[in-house]
Design a protein around this motif. Sequence first.
Motif, PDB file in Angstrom:
ATOM      1  N   PRO A 121       0.827  -1.210   0.000  1.00  0.00           N
ATOM      2  CA  PRO A 121       0.000   0.000   0.000  1.00  0.00           C
ATOM      3  C   PRO A 121       0.863   1.263   0.000  1.00  0.00           C
ATOM      4  O   PRO A 121       1.940   1.297   0.566  1.00  0.00           O
ATOM      5  CB  PRO A 121      -0.814  -0.115   1.280  1.00  0.00           C
ATOM      6  CG  PRO A 121      -0.057  -1.040   2.150  1.00  0.00           C
ATOM      7  CD  PRO A 121       0.704  -1.960   1.243  1.00  0.00           C
ATOM      8  N   GLY A 156       0.888   5.779   0.175  1.00  0.00           N
ATOM      9  CA  GLY A 156       0.203   6.872   0.857  1.00  0.00           C
ATOM     10  C   GLY A 156      -1.133   7.181   0.211  1.00  0.00           C
ATOM     11  O   GLY A 156      -2.113   7.470   0.897  1.00  0.00           O
ATOM     12  N   TYR A 158      -3.891   4.828   1.482  1.00  0.00           N
ATOM     13  CA  TYR A 158      -4.437   5.186   2.788  1.00  0.00           C
ATOM     14  C   TYR A 158      -5.185   6.520   2.746  1.00  0.00           C
ATOM     15  O   TYR A 158      -6.157   6.715   3.478  1.00  0.00           O
ATOM     16  CB  TYR A 158      -3.334   5.211   3.851  1.00  0.00           C
ATOM     17  CG  TYR A 158      -2.931   3.815   4.247  1.00  0.00           C
ATOM     18  CD1 TYR A 158      -3.757   3.049   5.060  1.00  0.00           C
ATOM     19  CD2 TYR A 158      -1.750   3.251   3.790  1.00  0.00           C
ATOM     20  CE1 TYR A 158      -3.416   1.757   5.416  1.00  0.00           C
ATOM     21  CE2 TYR A 158      -1.395   1.960   4.140  1.00  0.00           C
ATOM     22  CZ  TYR A 158      -2.231   1.221   4.958  1.00  0.00           C
ATOM     23  OH  TYR A 158      -1.903  -0.057   5.304  1.00  0.00           O
ATOM     24  N   TYR A 159      -4.757   7.430   1.880  1.00  0.00           N
ATOM     25  CA  TYR A 159      -5.477   8.682   1.695  1.00  0.00           C
ATOM     26  C   TYR A 159      -6.900   8.391   1.201  1.00  0.00           C
ATOM     27  O   TYR A 159      -7.872   8.950   1.705  1.00  0.00           O
ATOM     28  CB  TYR A 159      -4.726   9.577   0.704  1.00  0.00           C
ATOM     29  CG  TYR A 159      -5.416  10.877   0.402  1.00  0.00           C
ATOM     30  CD1 TYR A 159      -5.292  11.968   1.259  1.00  0.00           C
ATOM     31  CD2 TYR A 159      -6.188  11.030  -0.736  1.00  0.00           C
ATOM     32  CE1 TYR A 159      -5.919  13.172   0.988  1.00  0.00           C
ATOM     33  CE2 TYR A 159      -6.815  12.228  -1.018  1.00  0.00           C
ATOM     34  CZ  TYR A 159      -6.678  13.293  -0.154  1.00  0.00           C
ATOM     35  OH  TYR A 159      -7.313  14.478  -0.424  1.00  0.00           O
ATOM     36  N   LYS A 187      -8.559   5.557   1.544  1.00  0.00           N
ATOM     37  CA  LYS A 187      -9.297   4.887   2.634  1.00  0.00           C
ATOM     38  C   LYS A 187      -9.835   5.936   3.612  1.00  0.00           C
ATOM     39  O   LYS A 187     -10.960   5.826   4.099  1.00  0.00           O
ATOM     40  CB  LYS A 187      -8.404   3.884   3.369  1.00  0.00           C
ATOM     41  CG  LYS A 187      -7.858   2.782   2.528  1.00  0.00           C
ATOM     42  CD  LYS A 187      -8.442   1.445   2.633  1.00  0.00           C
ATOM     43  CE  LYS A 187      -8.848   0.901   3.932  1.00  0.00           C
ATOM     44  NZ  LYS A 187      -9.843  -0.157   3.766  1.00  0.00           N
ATOM     45  N   ALA A 188      -9.014   6.954   3.897  1.00  0.00           N
ATOM     46  CA  ALA A 188      -9.448   8.022   4.804  1.00  0.00           C
ATOM     47  C   ALA A 188     -10.643   8.767   4.210  1.00  0.00           C
ATOM     48  O   ALA A 188     -11.603   9.067   4.927  1.00  0.00           O
ATOM     49  CB  ALA A 188      -8.292   8.984   5.070  1.00  0.00           C
ATOM     50  N   LYS A 230     -11.145   7.027  12.545  1.00  0.00           N
ATOM     51  CA  LYS A 230     -10.503   6.085  11.640  1.00  0.00           C
ATOM     52  C   LYS A 230      -9.809   6.833  10.502  1.00  0.00           C
ATOM     53  O   LYS A 230      -8.726   6.453  10.058  1.00  0.00           O
ATOM     54  CB  LYS A 230     -11.503   5.086  11.084  1.00  0.00           C
ATOM     55  CG  LYS A 230     -10.853   3.908  10.383  1.00  0.00           C
ATOM     56  CD  LYS A 230     -11.868   2.857  10.017  1.00  0.00           C
ATOM     57  CE  LYS A 230     -11.924   1.861  11.151  1.00  0.00           C
ATOM     58  NZ  LYS A 230     -12.742   0.695  10.829  1.00  0.00           N
ATOM     59  N   TYR A 281      -5.858   6.513   9.233  1.00  0.00           N
ATOM     60  CA  TYR A 281      -5.443   6.280   7.846  1.00  0.00           C
ATOM     61  C   TYR A 281      -4.548   7.409   7.339  1.00  0.00           C
ATOM     62  O   TYR A 281      -3.567   7.171   6.629  1.00  0.00           O
ATOM     63  CB  TYR A 281      -6.656   6.131   6.930  1.00  0.00           C
ATOM     64  CG  TYR A 281      -7.379   4.817   7.059  1.00  0.00           C
ATOM     65  CD1 TYR A 281      -6.686   3.612   7.150  1.00  0.00           C
ATOM     66  CD2 TYR A 281      -8.761   4.769   7.074  1.00  0.00           C
ATOM     67  CE1 TYR A 281      -7.354   2.407   7.260  1.00  0.00           C
ATOM     68  CE2 TYR A 281      -9.442   3.559   7.180  1.00  0.00           C
ATOM     69  CZ  TYR A 281      -8.727   2.384   7.273  1.00  0.00           C
ATOM     70  OH  TYR A 281      -9.399   1.181   7.375  1.00  0.00           O
ATOM     71  N   ARG A 297      -1.019   7.116   8.647  1.00  0.00           N
ATOM     72  CA  ARG A 297      -0.281   6.096   7.883  1.00  0.00           C
ATOM     73  C   ARG A 297       0.086   6.626   6.498  1.00  0.00           C
ATOM     74  O   ARG A 297       1.189   6.371   6.003  1.00  0.00           O
ATOM     75  CB  ARG A 297      -1.108   4.816   7.778  1.00  0.00           C
ATOM     76  CG  ARG A 297      -0.409   3.699   7.071  1.00  0.00           C
ATOM     77  CD  ARG A 297       0.809   3.223   7.854  1.00  0.00           C
ATOM     78  NE  ARG A 297       1.410   2.095   7.169  1.00  0.00           N
ATOM     79  CZ  ARG A 297       2.716   1.934   7.024  1.00  0.00           C
ATOM     80  NH1 ARG A 297       3.563   2.786   7.556  1.00  0.00           N
ATOM     81  NH2 ARG A 297       3.182   0.912   6.369  1.00  0.00           N
ATOM     82  N   ALA A 298      -0.812   7.367   5.886  1.00  0.00           N
ATOM     83  CA  ALA A 298      -0.531   7.949   4.575  1.00  0.00           C
ATOM     84  C   ALA A 298       0.676   8.876   4.649  1.00  0.00           C
ATOM     85  O   ALA A 298       1.539   8.859   3.760  1.00  0.00           O
ATOM     86  CB  ALA A 298      -1.761   8.700   4.061  1.00  0.00           C
TER      87      ALA A 298
END
Length: 90
Positions: free
Chosen positions: A19, A21, A24-25, A27-28, A39, A43, A46-47
Motif C-alpha cells: 500500500p 500513501g 491510505y489517503y 481509505k481516509a 478512523k 489512515y 499512515r498515509a
Amino acid sequence: MEEFNDKQKPKPNIVYFLPSGDFYYQKAQDVMGRGDLGKAAIYLQRAIELSPTDAMIYLQYAVVELEQGNVEKARELLLEADRLEPRNPE
C-alpha cells in the motif's frame, strides 16, 4: 502422497500488495464520507508515514483534526503542508 513434475506443480495464489500513501489517503476519504473521523485520522497518519512529502495528505489530516477540535494539531499540519508546497493556495 502425490508427486508433481515441474509443469504440474500447483502455483501459489500469492498476490503482493504494497500500500502507498495514496491508498491510505483514499481509505481516509471513504471513512470520512461515513463520518468516522477517528478512523480517517489513523489512515491519514499512515498515509503521511508512506508519503511524507505529499502536502495534500497534510491538508486533509488538518481538516480531520480541526473537525475533532484539535486546533493546535491542525495548525501544525497546515504549517507543514505550507512548508512542503508554499505556492499551493489551498
